[in-house]
Design a protein around this motif. Sequence first.
Motif, mmCIF file in Angstrom:
data_model
loop_
_atom_site.group_PDB
_atom_site.id
_atom_site.type_symbol
_atom_site.label_atom_id
_atom_site.label_comp_id
_atom_site.label_asym_id
_atom_site.label_seq_id
_atom_site.Cartn_x
_atom_site.Cartn_y
_atom_site.Cartn_z
ATOM 1 N N GLY A 1 0.785 -1.219 0.000
ATOM 2 C CA GLY A 1 0.000 0.000 0.000
ATOM 3 C C GLY A 1 0.825 1.281 0.000
ATOM 4 N N THR A 2 0.114 2.382 0.184
ATOM 5 C CA THR A 2 0.735 3.706 0.122
ATOM 6 C C THR A 2 1.800 3.884 1.185
ATOM 7 O OG1 THR A 2 -1.363 4.596 -0.714
ATOM 8 C CG2 THR A 2 0.258 6.180 0.096
ATOM 9 N N ASN A 3 1.509 3.449 2.406
ATOM 10 C CA ASN A 3 2.479 3.617 3.487
ATOM 11 C C ASN A 3 3.734 2.787 3.279
ATOM 12 O OD1 ASN A 3 0.829 5.411 4.774
ATOM 13 N ND2 ASN A 3 0.036 3.970 6.271
ATOM 14 N N GLY A 4 3.627 1.714 2.507
ATOM 15 C CA GLY A 4 4.795 0.902 2.182
ATOM 16 C C GLY A 4 5.523 1.388 0.944
ATOM 17 N N LYS A 5 5.103 2.546 0.421
ATOM 18 C CA LYS A 5 5.705 3.159 -0.762
ATOM 19 C C LYS A 5 5.798 2.180 -1.937
ATOM 20 C CE LYS A 5 8.103 6.872 1.608
ATOM 21 N NZ LYS A 5 9.349 7.660 1.749
ATOM 22 N N LEU A 6 4.708 1.465 -2.146
ATOM 23 C CA LEU A 6 4.682 0.502 -3.252
ATOM 24 C C LEU A 6 4.848 1.192 -4.597
ATOM 25 C CD1 LEU A 6 4.246 -2.350 -4.358
ATOM 26 C CD2 LEU A 6 1.777 -1.943 -4.249
ATOM 27 N N LYS B 1 8.417 1.965 -5.437
ATOM 28 C CA LYS B 1 9.166 0.759 -5.823
ATOM 29 C C LYS B 1 8.871 0.385 -7.275
ATOM 30 C CE LYS B 1 8.710 -1.069 -1.119
ATOM 31 N NZ LYS B 1 8.023 -2.090 -0.284
ATOM 32 N N ILE B 2 7.584 0.439 -7.638
ATOM 33 C CA ILE B 2 7.198 0.079 -9.007
ATOM 34 C C ILE B 2 7.807 1.058 -10.010
ATOM 35 C CG2 ILE B 2 5.246 -0.109 -10.596
ATOM 36 C CD1 ILE B 2 3.550 -1.067 -8.228
ATOM 37 N N GLN B 3 7.713 2.344 -9.710
ATOM 38 C CA GLN B 3 8.246 3.362 -10.630
ATOM 39 C C GLN B 3 9.752 3.207 -10.803
ATOM 40 O OE1 GLN B 3 7.030 7.177 -9.124
ATOM 41 N NE2 GLN B 3 4.867 6.850 -9.597
ATOM 42 N N ALA B 4 10.455 2.909 -9.702
ATOM 43 C CA ALA B 4 11.907 2.744 -9.782
ATOM 44 C C ALA B 4 12.268 1.520 -10.615
ATOM 45 C CB ALA B 4 12.491 2.625 -8.374
ATOM 46 N N ALA B 5 11.554 0.415 -10.405
ATOM 47 C CA ALA B 5 11.816 -0.800 -11.178
ATOM 48 C C ALA B 5 11.549 -0.562 -12.664
ATOM 49 C CB ALA B 5 10.953 -1.945 -10.652
ATOM 50 N N CYS B 6 10.452 0.105 -12.967
ATOM 51 C CA CYS B 6 10.111 0.368 -14.372
ATOM 52 C C CYS B 6 11.127 1.308 -15.023
ATOM 53 C CB CYS B 6 8.706 0.958 -14.463
ATOM 54 S SG CYS B 6 7.377 -0.220 -14.090
ATOM 55 N N ALA B 7 11.632 2.271 -14.247
ATOM 56 C CA ALA B 7 12.618 3.210 -14.791
ATOM 57 C C ALA B 7 13.882 2.500 -15.231
ATOM 58 C CB ALA B 7 12.947 4.273 -13.743
#
Length: 243
Positions: A198-203, A206-212
């Motif tokens: 969720g939001t508090n886990g900064k999901l 993480k997704i945006q960084a992996a996709c970048a």
Amino acid sequence: MILVFGGTTEGKQVAQALDQSHVPYYYTTKTKVAFEGKGIPIFGEMTKVMLEQFCVEHKITHIINASHPFAEILHQMIAESVWDVMLIRFQRGFPIRKKANNVFYVDSFEDALTLFYANNYQSLLALSGVQTIMRLKPYWKKYPAWFRILDRDSSRAIAAQADFPEDHLLFGYPQSKANEIALFDKLAPDVIFTKESGTNGKLEEKIQAACALDIPIVIVKKPEISNRYLCVATVEELLTSIK
């Protein structure tokens, strides 16, 4: 009287809301933590029998479950107990599941392992917490893996008990997109694994960084919650539900 299952950011939000509304409560966590609220802190793992006895002895009318989304055993234990007590689930926000080529959502840890092997991923960065080290042991016994865990003695002990290599432990919390990109780029794993925290886990970060960096990311879906719970997502809804 209210019993709050906390130990999370949501738990602190619940405690603060009850404090401001002058509502008495007990605040329970699995392990002893620093607690600055006005409620009565207790700690230790509860069984179904212990919970039922506690609710009777302390005249509990509401249970507010603000524990982690993946505390599945706790969620179920509460739902199967104390039928004359109102159950409220105070839950964090969850971003809409992202549809992209390198973003995979799976139903279980077993499904994640199957995906790792099917795609021949030969190194792993797990951002899923110390409790998942044992569940992914079949993979990291064969391939290099790093796990990010909380920097505390109890987490180190769990990792040591699983016989996970200490030099592949990372310590800290979820970071900004830029910081996650720096970590992912440094380790360059074949795949990243995390939970739908969720939001508090900064999901989303993480997704945006992996996709970048075009690194596949596998996300195990959050467990479903029992329909015995009244689910609320805001402090206003919470306070209305306990009146």
